[in-house]
Motif scaffolding. Structure first.
Motif, PDB file in Angstrom:
ATOM      1  N   ARG A 396     -60.350  40.926  75.660  1.00  0.00           N
ATOM      2  CA  ARG A 396     -58.972  40.677  75.224  1.00  0.00           C
ATOM      3  C   ARG A 396     -58.537  41.731  74.199  1.00  0.00           C
ATOM      4  O   ARG A 396     -57.403  42.205  74.229  1.00  0.00           O
ATOM      5  CB  ARG A 396     -58.850  39.275  74.625  1.00  0.00           C
ATOM      6  CG  ARG A 396     -58.899  38.153  75.654  1.00  0.00           C
ATOM      7  CD  ARG A 396     -58.493  36.825  75.026  1.00  0.00           C
ATOM      8  NE  ARG A 396     -58.433  35.756  76.015  1.00  0.00           N
ATOM      9  CZ  ARG A 396     -59.421  34.912  76.260  1.00  0.00           C
ATOM     10  NH1 ARG A 396     -60.556  35.025  75.592  1.00  0.00           N
ATOM     11  NH2 ARG A 396     -59.293  33.960  77.169  1.00  0.00           N
ATOM     12  N   THR A 399     -57.733  44.919  75.962  1.00  0.00           N
ATOM     13  CA  THR A 399     -56.435  44.778  76.640  1.00  0.00           C
ATOM     14  C   THR A 399     -55.295  44.954  75.647  1.00  0.00           C
ATOM     15  O   THR A 399     -54.280  45.596  75.952  1.00  0.00           O
ATOM     16  CB  THR A 399     -56.336  43.398  77.316  1.00  0.00           C
ATOM     17  OG1 THR A 399     -57.346  43.291  78.323  1.00  0.00           O
ATOM     18  CG2 THR A 399     -54.961  43.197  77.952  1.00  0.00           C
ATOM     19  N   ASN A 402     -54.906  48.677  74.732  1.00  0.00           N
ATOM     20  CA  ASN A 402     -54.230  49.415  75.804  1.00  0.00           C
ATOM     21  C   ASN A 402     -52.757  49.038  75.913  1.00  0.00           C
ATOM     22  O   ASN A 402     -51.906  49.897  76.158  1.00  0.00           O
ATOM     23  CB  ASN A 402     -54.943  49.166  77.139  1.00  0.00           C
ATOM     24  CG  ASN A 402     -56.175  50.029  77.317  1.00  0.00           C
ATOM     25  OD1 ASN A 402     -56.080  51.202  77.661  1.00  0.00           O
ATOM     26  ND2 ASN A 402     -57.338  49.453  77.060  1.00  0.00           N
ATOM     27  N   ASN A 436     -51.385  38.842  75.792  1.00  0.00           N
ATOM     28  CA  ASN A 436     -50.855  40.185  76.002  1.00  0.00           C
ATOM     29  C   ASN A 436     -50.021  40.582  74.792  1.00  0.00           C
ATOM     30  O   ASN A 436     -49.263  39.765  74.265  1.00  0.00           O
ATOM     31  CB  ASN A 436     -49.991  40.233  77.265  1.00  0.00           C
ATOM     32  CG  ASN A 436     -50.802  39.982  78.516  1.00  0.00           C
ATOM     33  OD1 ASN A 436     -51.829  40.612  78.732  1.00  0.00           O
ATOM     34  ND2 ASN A 436     -50.356  39.044  79.338  1.00  0.00           N
TER      35      ASN A 436
END
Length: 616
Positions: A396, A399, A402, A436
């Motif tokens: 996570r 992610t 990025n 996210n």
């Protein structure tokens, strides 16, 4: 059943009331489709309009939000060369239904309830006083939950202030600033309103919204425009001329209407510079009452945080949508600047890793921004918390790294405006349901146009620990300033430690210096947050640390651009060795300034204004 006109047969189907409950002869009230302009259903008492449905928007009439798909009847609207009509058909013959215009001029739909052997009121297009036609006059907006219920549209003032104050709103509102046509007008977008009376309108079914805008601009009598059909991406064009009549608040309406205003008026409302006004605002306007209701009157229980702008509250709209409301503090001069920045920049940005703005509210003395609500709050709540940090495993975290990199790349290179964020930090990275990342808080952002890539300021704003040396000391900023902040953020994500306040007990190093020393000595594992040791990928972690150290190099020219950062994070190419980072030791701004060369000394620590913004 059809209500409307059949030109081929010369028919006009409409409802007429009885004269009284006991007298079935024709009464004074009619409910019929009016074909003038763009057709709509109108309730009349002889020749006086009592209520209108608003124009059909492809799904339902704009002013009847309660008209939605249901198990009792199917409905629709037909408009062609031969016929114009609204129809409704009962879905089940076993469930009788009828529409009645009673002797008092009220339209109602009833369904038969077999269990009680009686008619049950299922639907009525008239729900409250705001359904009374033009109750707030021209260019007024009726909100039933407000007191008083009538307010002028933004940029308009009461035509007769004394009558308005006494509760007589029938004369409506007039422009505060006259239009400057041709060439000097802009548009303000409204949502959550019933579209105005369309009898004095013009429409075109094939135009798109941009063509519609240009058509309106070319006609100095045009006062507003919108899509004709809201299905899909929207299509068609509807133009209004003259005063905008019969607008009311309808929270369920997402369709936008763009109201024409003098460009100078738009500038006064938002406080934009001349350059910023060069493009139309395309931001939905929320009604104050809607936000008061959504946030429980800005209850402390709904308060998410507070910063230089003001407080942020969680809210829930009537349709169940969760929102975050950023409310400008009454005495916040900094907040006013941030508000203008947010409206100018983020409204024009769209990327999966940027916070989505839903609209704004400028009403009475209030200025607010409305965003999507992200339930997991901000990144700092996890990486700097021993309990919550466990839920943020290495996959996570990688992610998130990025995602933030892609968001910054979009800002620097791919957006309509080339933007430097200037306050990238863990508190400004929000997390959605799936963790996210979304970059937020564009209050301190700056844009570059043309071939510009750097600038200088005497007023340094941001957060110590994330600011690059050239910015904190000299006020010099560029895209490489954001790259530096990104590098700090990555090291914090990997280590679970804040750069600001970190101090190595033996060597007096800050987090950047500590990470660089460990990397040089091939001891990178000592930097890794113990909470992710069981889930981390050594190659990804090492590469993330290496890229971060390239980003925090002291000289901005040595730092990579975000396009290179994105590529390096996800490739196996050989990376250059990072040079010593900026602020290698834990030093104050004044110490850093005094140790710099004479070119740096023109700004002392006292001359630099630092706005250390709190998490939002």
């Amino acid at each position: 059943m059809k209500l409307g006109i059949d030109r081929a047969k010369g028919l006009d189907r409409y409802l007429t009331s009885w004269k009284s409950r006991d007298d079935p002869s024709p009464g004074d009230f009619t409910y019929r489709l009016n074909p003038s302009g763009y057709p709509q259903m109108i309730l009349m008492n002889k020749s006086v309009v009592l209520s209108s449905s608003g124009p059909w928007n492809g799904i339902r009439f704009s002013g009847i939000p309660q008209l939605r798909t249901n198990p009792v009847f199917r409905f629709g609207f037909v408009f062609n060369q031969n016929e114009i009509y609204y129809y409704f058909n009962v879905l089940k013959s076993s469930v009788p239904s009828m529409v009645v215009l009673n002797e008092n001029g009220i339209v109602r739909r009833f369904t038969w309830v077999d269990r009680t052997k009686s008619w049950f009121l299922y639907l009525s297009p008239q729900t409250d006083d705001c359904d009374t036609y033009a109750s707030c006059g021209g260019n007024g907006n009726c909100t039933i939950a407000s007191s008083p219920k009538c307010m002028c549209l933004t940029g308009f003032v009461p035509k007769d202030p004394s009558d308005w104050e006494s509760g007589d709103w029938s004369n409506g509102c007039v422009r505060r600033t006259e239009l400057d046509c041709p060439g000097g007008d802009k548009f303000l977008k409204y949502t959550q309103v019933k579209l105005p009376d369309a009898r004095q309108s013009w429409f075109n079914e094939s135009m798109n919204l941009q063509e519609c805008e240009q058509t309106c601009l070319r006609n100095c009598s045009c006062t507003a425009y919108s899509n004709l059909d809201i299905r899909g991406q929207g299509s068609g064009c509807l133009l209004w001329f003259g005063d905008l009549m019969d607008i009311r608040q309808v929270n369920e309406n997402i369709q936008g209407i763009y109201v024409r205003m003098a460009a100078s008026e738009v500038g006064q409302i938002f406080g934009f510079s001349h350059q910023s006004r060069s493009e139309d605002l395309d931001l939905p306007m929320f009604d104050l009452t809607t936000l008061v209701n959504a946030t429980g009157n800005f209850s402390e229980d709904n308060k998410l945080g507070e910063g230089g702008f003001g407080a942020v509250y969680k809210g829930v709209l009537r349709n169940g949508q969760e929102i975050a409301v950023k409310r400008l503090s009454e005495n916040s001069r900094q907040g006013q600047v941030e508000f203008k920045n947010e409206v100018a920049y983020i409204a024009k940005l769209q990327h999966r890793n940027l916070i989505k703005i839903l609209g704004c509210c400028i009403q009475v003395d209030e200025m607010m921004l409305i965003y999507e609500f992200l339930p997991n709050r901000s990144l700092d709540c996890f990486i700097f918390d021993q309990e919550k940090g466990v839920s943020l495993d290495w996959p996570r975290r990688f992610t998130i790294i990025n995602g933030v990199a892609l968001g910054l790349l979009y800002l620097h290179r791919d957006s309509r405006l080339r933007i430097i964020h200037r306050d990238l930090k863990a508190e400004n990275i929000l997390l959605d349901n799936e963790m996210n990342p979304k970059i937020s808080d564009f209050g301190l952002a700056r844009s570059f146009g043309g071939n510009e890539s750097e600038a200088n300021t005497k007023r340094v704003v941001g957060t110590f620990g994330y600011m690059s040396p050239e910015y904190a000391i000299n006020g010099f900023y560029s895209v490489k300033s954001d790259v530096f902040s990104f590098g700090v953020l990555v090291l914090e994500i990997v280590s679970g430690k804040r750069n600001r306040g970190f101090n190595h007990p033996d060597k007096h190093l800050n987090l950047l210096g500590y990470a660089w020393t460990l990397s040089r000595d091939q001891k990178f594992m000592e930097l890794v947050d113990p909470l992710i040791v069981s889930t981390f990928n050594p190659v990804e972690v090492l590469r993330s640390i290496h890229v971060a150290l390239l980003c925090v190099q002291n000289n901005p020219h040595d730092r990579p651009e975000m396009s290179s950062v994105v590529m390096m994070l996800n490739s196996e190419s050989t990376l250059p060795q990072p040079k010593q980072p900026g602020f290698f030791y834990e030093t104050s701004a004044s110490e850093a300034s005094s140790s710099s060369d004479s070119r740096h000394k023109k700004y002392s620590a006292n001359e630099i204004t630092i706005s250390h913004l709190l998490p939002r």
